[in-house]
Motif scaffolding. Structure first.
Motif, PDB file in Angstrom:
ATOM      1  N   MET A   1      41.660  37.308  41.270  1.00  0.00           N
ATOM      2  CA  MET A   1      42.898  36.549  41.260  1.00  0.00           C
ATOM      3  C   MET A   1      43.568  36.644  42.623  1.00  0.00           C
ATOM      4  SD  MET A   1      45.188  37.316  37.906  1.00  0.00           S
ATOM      5  CE  MET A   1      45.332  36.090  36.678  1.00  0.00           C
ATOM      6  N   THR A   2      44.099  35.553  43.042  1.00  0.00           N
ATOM      7  CA  THR A   2      44.860  35.588  44.280  1.00  0.00           C
ATOM      8  C   THR A   2      46.185  36.297  44.011  1.00  0.00           C
ATOM      9  OG1 THR A   2      46.014  33.513  43.834  1.00  0.00           O
ATOM     10  CG2 THR A   2      43.869  33.364  44.993  1.00  0.00           C
ATOM     11  N   PRO A   3      46.838  36.795  45.040  1.00  0.00           N
ATOM     12  CA  PRO A   3      48.154  37.413  44.821  1.00  0.00           C
ATOM     13  C   PRO A   3      49.145  36.446  44.168  1.00  0.00           C
ATOM     14  CG  PRO A   3      47.322  37.992  47.004  1.00  0.00           C
ATOM     15  CD  PRO A   3      46.367  36.967  46.420  1.00  0.00           C
ATOM     16  N   GLU A   4      49.064  35.174  44.521  1.00  0.00           N
ATOM     17  CA  GLU A   4      49.965  34.180  43.934  1.00  0.00           C
ATOM     18  C   GLU A   4      49.690  33.988  42.445  1.00  0.00           C
ATOM     19  OE1 GLU A   4      48.031  33.518  46.691  1.00  0.00           O
ATOM     20  OE2 GLU A   4      49.608  33.723  48.212  1.00  0.00           O
TER      21      GLU A   4
ATOM     22  N   PRO B   1      43.778  45.848  43.932  1.00  0.00           N
ATOM     23  CA  PRO B   1      44.606  44.632  43.840  1.00  0.00           C
ATOM     24  C   PRO B   1      44.067  43.408  44.549  1.00  0.00           C
ATOM     25  CG  PRO B   1      45.969  46.540  44.309  1.00  0.00           C
ATOM     26  CD  PRO B   1      44.536  46.998  44.340  1.00  0.00           C
ATOM     27  N   ASN B   2      43.415  43.563  45.698  1.00  0.00           N
ATOM     28  CA  ASN B   2      42.955  42.389  46.435  1.00  0.00           C
ATOM     29  C   ASN B   2      41.451  42.195  46.369  1.00  0.00           C
ATOM     30  OD1 ASN B   2      45.521  41.569  47.319  1.00  0.00           O
ATOM     31  ND2 ASN B   2      45.494  43.228  48.825  1.00  0.00           N
TER      32      ASN B   2
ATOM     33  N   CYS C   1      29.415  33.597  38.816  1.00  0.00           N
ATOM     34  CA  CYS C   1      30.865  33.480  38.702  1.00  0.00           C
ATOM     35  C   CYS C   1      31.534  34.245  39.828  1.00  0.00           C
ATOM     36  CB  CYS C   1      31.337  34.036  37.368  1.00  0.00           C
ATOM     37  SG  CYS C   1      30.611  33.167  35.993  1.00  0.00           S
ATOM     38  N   SER C   2      32.631  33.714  40.285  1.00  0.00           N
ATOM     39  CA  SER C   2      33.391  34.383  41.332  1.00  0.00           C
ATOM     40  C   SER C   2      34.834  33.960  41.208  1.00  0.00           C
ATOM     41  CB  SER C   2      32.845  33.994  42.703  1.00  0.00           C
ATOM     42  OG  SER C   2      33.157  32.635  42.972  1.00  0.00           O
ATOM     43  N   SER C   3      35.638  34.388  42.157  1.00  0.00           N
ATOM     44  CA  SER C   3      37.042  33.993  42.148  1.00  0.00           C
ATOM     45  C   SER C   3      37.226  32.581  42.692  1.00  0.00           C
ATOM     46  CB  SER C   3      37.866  34.978  42.978  1.00  0.00           C
ATOM     47  OG  SER C   3      37.456  34.908  44.329  1.00  0.00           O
ATOM     48  N   ASN C   4      36.167  31.955  43.141  1.00  0.00           N
ATOM     49  CA  ASN C   4      36.237  30.610  43.677  1.00  0.00           C
ATOM     50  C   ASN C   4      36.785  29.674  42.601  1.00  0.00           C
ATOM     51  OD1 ASN C   4      35.665  27.955  44.404  1.00  0.00           O
ATOM     52  ND2 ASN C   4      33.819  28.524  45.532  1.00  0.00           N
ATOM     53  N   THR C   5      37.855  28.956  42.911  1.00  0.00           N
ATOM     54  CA  THR C   5      38.494  28.105  41.910  1.00  0.00           C
ATOM     55  C   THR C   5      37.612  26.948  41.462  1.00  0.00           C
ATOM     56  OG1 THR C   5      39.564  26.850  43.668  1.00  0.00           O
ATOM     57  CG2 THR C   5      40.834  28.643  42.665  1.00  0.00           C
TER      58      THR C   5
END
Length: 193
Positions: A1-4, A165-166, A174-178
């Protein structure tokens, strides 16, 4: 997840009166809790029981919406639906429900018995014995293994993420890639005998 994204999710979770309900880990188990007839929201969310899995024929080479989810009532289509609701809904309560379902269903497609074959009902019809307990394969994989370590002792979990956290935890394709599509995440789970 991004910080946002993490901050936006926490904004939805923070109004919960009980601090343990303010974690994404706890919120993500809500879709399983509401499946119990004892839960106060059981009837309200009865439609969601079919959204936790998808079945494909054993000879299928990947997911086919028309074949595997013709009515749009499966985990893969639910991910699309709740991702859109989380992004577009104006009502914070609706967005919170979407967050809970989305977090849960992303977990479900990584559980091999949620992306499987109709003939064994996701392992629910496969009897096994786990630490001298008669049960089924689905319950063993979904719950019992997580509650025990290799010595048979209960594992205590923390509400905090197991990743810094980051960091980004990636599983298979799968990845955090939107742009990652749920069908890519589900593909490895469908592989089997």
């Amino acid at each position: 997840m991004t910080p946002e994204a993490r901050a936006a999710a926490q904004d939805l979770l923070d109004p919960a009166p009980d601090p343990k309900h303010r974690t994404l880990a706890h919120a993500s188990t809500w879709p399983d809790r509401i499946k119990s007839p004892k839960h106060t929201q059981f009837r309200q969310y009865a439609f969601a029981r079919k959204l936790h899995y998808v079945n494909s024929p054993p000879d299928a080479n990947g997911y086919g919406r028309g074949r595997d989810c013709p009515e749009g009532k499966c985990v893969i289509e639910a991910i699309h639906t709740y991702r859109t609701l989380l992004r577009d809904a104006m009502d914070p309560k609706m967005r919170l429900v979407a967050l809970k379902f989305l977090a849960h269903f992303v977990g479900d497609i990584h559980q091999p018995l949620h992306v499987g074959y109709k003939r064994d009902r996701g392992g629910n019809d496969m009897a096994v014995q786990f630490f001298n307990q008669k049960t089924n394969l689905h319950k063993t994989w979904d719950t019992l293994i997580l509650r025990r370590d290799n010595r048979g002792m209960t594992i205590k979990t923390s509400p905090a993420s197991s990743h810094p956290p980051n960091s980004t935890a990636a599983v298979g394709p799968c990845s955090s890639n939107t742009s990652t599509r749920p069908t890519r995440c589900a593909a490895p789970s469908a592989a089997g005998p």
